[in-house]
Design a protein around this motif. Sequence first.
Motif, PDB file in Angstrom:
ATOM      1  N   MET A  43      33.181  62.775  -1.017  1.00 13.28           N
ATOM      2  CA  MET A  43      33.461  62.066  -2.257  1.00 13.28           C
ATOM      3  C   MET A  43      33.181  62.940  -3.477  1.00 13.28           C
ATOM      4  N   MET A  44      32.104  63.727  -3.413  1.00 13.36           N
ATOM      5  CA  MET A  44      31.790  64.628  -4.533  1.00 13.36           C
ATOM      6  C   MET A  44      32.857  65.700  -4.679  1.00 13.36           C
ATOM      7  N   ASN A  45      33.318  66.265  -3.557  1.00 16.52           N
ATOM      8  CA  ASN A  45      34.380  67.270  -3.614  1.00 16.52           C
ATOM      9  C   ASN A  45      35.673  66.672  -4.161  1.00 16.52           C
ATOM     10  N   LEU A  46      35.978  65.439  -3.727  1.00 13.23           N
ATOM     11  CA  LEU A  46      37.181  64.767  -4.222  1.00 13.23           C
ATOM     12  C   LEU A  46      37.079  64.488  -5.715  1.00 13.23           C
ATOM     13  N   LEU A  47      35.904  64.067  -6.155  1.00 12.88           N
ATOM     14  CA  LEU A  47      35.699  63.794  -7.575  1.00 12.88           C
ATOM     15  C   LEU A  47      35.786  65.068  -8.395  1.00 12.88           C
ATOM     16  N   LEU A  48      35.248  66.161  -7.871  1.00 12.34           N
ATOM     17  CA  LEU A  48      35.302  67.437  -8.588  1.00 12.34           C
ATOM     18  C   LEU A  48      36.735  67.923  -8.721  1.00 12.34           C
ATOM     19  N   ARG A  49      37.507  67.861  -7.637  1.00  8.17           N
ATOM     20  CA  ARG A  49      38.908  68.285  -7.709  1.00  8.17           C
ATOM     21  C   ARG A  49      39.714  67.392  -8.640  1.00  8.17           C
ATOM     22  N   SER A  50      39.446  66.088  -8.586  1.00  6.91           N
ATOM     23  CA  SER A  50      40.163  65.167  -9.473  1.00  6.91           C
ATOM     24  C   SER A  50      39.859  65.471 -10.934  1.00  6.91           C
ATOM     25  N   SER A  51      38.608  65.763 -11.239  1.00  8.45           N
ATOM     26  CA  SER A  51      38.227  66.067 -12.624  1.00  8.45           C
ATOM     27  C   SER A  51      38.887  67.350 -13.108  1.00  8.45           C
ATOM     28  N   LEU A  52      38.905  68.374 -12.254  1.00  9.86           N
ATOM     29  CA  LEU A  52      39.547  69.639 -12.637  1.00  9.86           C
ATOM     30  C   LEU A  52      41.043  69.448 -12.854  1.00  9.86           C
ATOM     31  N   LEU A  53      41.694  68.725 -11.949  1.00 18.28           N
ATOM     32  CA  LEU A  53      43.133  68.489 -12.081  1.00 18.28           C
ATOM     33  C   LEU A  53      43.446  67.642 -13.305  1.00 18.28           C
ATOM     34  N   PHE A  54      42.609  66.643 -13.582  1.00 19.82           N
ATOM     35  CA  PHE A  54      42.817  65.821 -14.776  1.00 19.82           C
ATOM     36  C   PHE A  54      42.700  66.678 -16.038  1.00 19.82           C
ATOM     37  N   LEU A 104      46.084  66.014  -5.639  1.00 18.71           N
ATOM     38  CA  LEU A 104      45.430  65.519  -4.428  1.00 18.71           C
ATOM     39  C   LEU A 104      46.436  65.156  -3.340  1.00 18.71           C
ATOM     40  N   LEU A 105      47.638  64.768  -3.743  1.00 13.52           N
ATOM     41  CA  LEU A 105      48.647  64.340  -2.784  1.00 13.52           C
ATOM     42  C   LEU A 105      49.252  65.512  -2.016  1.00 13.52           C
ATOM     43  N   TYR A 106      49.418  66.643  -2.666  1.00 14.42           N
ATOM     44  CA  TYR A 106      50.069  67.788  -2.022  1.00 14.42           C
ATOM     45  C   TYR A 106      49.325  68.273  -0.781  1.00 14.42           C
ATOM     46  N   PRO A 107      48.011  68.578  -0.852  1.00 13.80           N
ATOM     47  CA  PRO A 107      47.328  69.015   0.373  1.00 13.80           C
ATOM     48  C   PRO A 107      47.284  67.940   1.452  1.00 13.80           C
ATOM     49  N   CYS A 108      47.216  66.668   1.068  1.00 21.87           N
ATOM     50  CA  CYS A 108      47.265  65.585   2.060  1.00 21.87           C
ATOM     51  C   CYS A 108      48.604  65.580   2.781  1.00 21.87           C
ATOM     52  N   LEU A 109      49.673  65.789   2.033  1.00 15.09           N
ATOM     53  CA  LEU A 109      51.005  65.814   2.642  1.00 15.09           C
ATOM     54  C   LEU A 109      51.155  67.025   3.554  1.00 15.09           C
ATOM     55  N   ASP A 110      50.553  68.161   3.174  1.00  9.68           N
ATOM     56  CA  ASP A 110      50.592  69.343   4.038  1.00  9.68           C
ATOM     57  C   ASP A 110      49.930  69.067   5.378  1.00  9.68           C
ATOM     58  N   ILE A 224      48.300  74.205  -7.670  1.00  8.70           N
ATOM     59  CA  ILE A 224      46.900  74.230  -8.109  1.00  8.70           C
ATOM     60  C   ILE A 224      46.059  73.333  -7.205  1.00  8.70           C
ATOM     61  N   GLY A 225      46.561  72.131  -6.899  1.00  9.66           N
ATOM     62  CA  GLY A 225      45.834  71.228  -6.019  1.00  9.66           C
ATOM     63  C   GLY A 225      45.646  71.799  -4.622  1.00  9.66           C
ATOM     64  N   ARG A 226      46.677  72.442  -4.101  1.00  8.53           N
ATOM     65  CA  ARG A 226      46.558  73.078  -2.796  1.00  8.53           C
ATOM     66  C   ARG A 226      45.489  74.164  -2.796  1.00  8.53           C
ATOM     67  N   GLN A 227      45.501  74.979  -3.825  1.00  4.95           N
ATOM     68  CA  GLN A 227      44.562  76.091  -3.870  1.00  4.95           C
ATOM     69  C   GLN A 227      43.127  75.589  -3.997  1.00  4.95           C
ATOM     70  N   LEU A 228      42.920  74.528  -4.763  1.00  7.83           N
ATOM     71  CA  LEU A 228      41.581  73.953  -4.869  1.00  7.83           C
ATOM     72  C   LEU A 228      41.109  73.424  -3.518  1.00  7.83           C
TER      73      LEU A 228
END
Length: 243
Positions: A43-54, A104-110, A224-228
Motif C-alpha cells: 500500500m505504501m509503494n502504491l501510494l508513493l507511485r500514485s503521488s509521483l504520477l499525480f 498504475l494501469l499500464y504495469p497491471c495490464l502488462d 513513466i508508470g511502467r518504469q516506476l
Amino acid sequence: VMASGDDGGNVKIQSGNGRAGIHDSGCFSGGGLLILMMMMMMMMNLLLRSSLLFSIGVGLSLLLNLLQTQRNVTLFPAETGSQTLRCAWWVPACCGAAAALIGLLYPCLDRCVGEPLRLKSEWSSVIRCLAVFVGINHASAKVDFVNNVQLSLTLGALSIGLWWSFDRSRQGLGLGVAIALLATMVTQLLVYNGLFQYTSPDFLYIRSWLPCIFFAGVITVGNIGRQLALYQHKVKQDKSHQD
C-alpha cells in the motif's frame, strides 16, 4: 501423552495438544503479522507511485496549458480561470488524477497479458519520451501549418512514432487509443457546457489534432508508470538477494 494414576487405581491420560495448540497459535500469529506487513508495504509503494504520477500529471498539465494559452488556442471564462495558472483549478487536478490512473494501469495490464517484469528501458529513455511529448505539444501551439488537417496528420504521425519508439506493445497501443477517444469525448462535453473553449474549433467544438495529443500523453505517462513499477520490483529483488 502422559499417563498417571490416582489413589483409586484409575489411569488418567493427559495429552500435549495444549502446548502444541499454543505453538500453532504463535505460528499463525507470526504468519498473519508478516502478511499484514507485506500488505502495508504494498500500500505504501502504491501510494508513493500514485503521488509521483499525480505530481507529474499536474506539472505537465500546467506546462502544456501554458503553451496553448500563450497562442490563445484555449480560452477559459474569467470567473473560472486563474491569472497565475492561466487555467481553471480543475484542469491540473483532473490531469493529475488521470496520470495516476494511467500510470498504475499500464504495469497491471502488462502483467495481465503475461509480459515479464524486467527493466525494458532506462530512465534516460523515459526522459526522451517525455521530451518528445512536450515537443509534440509545442508543435501544436507554436508551428504554423497551412490548415488544421495538415497539422492533425503531422501530429498523428509523430504520436504513432512516439509509440513505436518507446512502447511498441499491443496493449499500450490499445489502451492509448481507448483513453484518447474517451478523453476527447469528455473534452467535447466540457466545451459544450461552456467550461472552456477553443478559438478555432474544426471538429465538434474542439481541434481535430486533440486526440493525437491525448494518445501521446497516454503513452508517455504509461512509460513513466511502467518504469516506476519496474524500478520498485528491482529494488525488492536486490533486498531479497542481500537477505
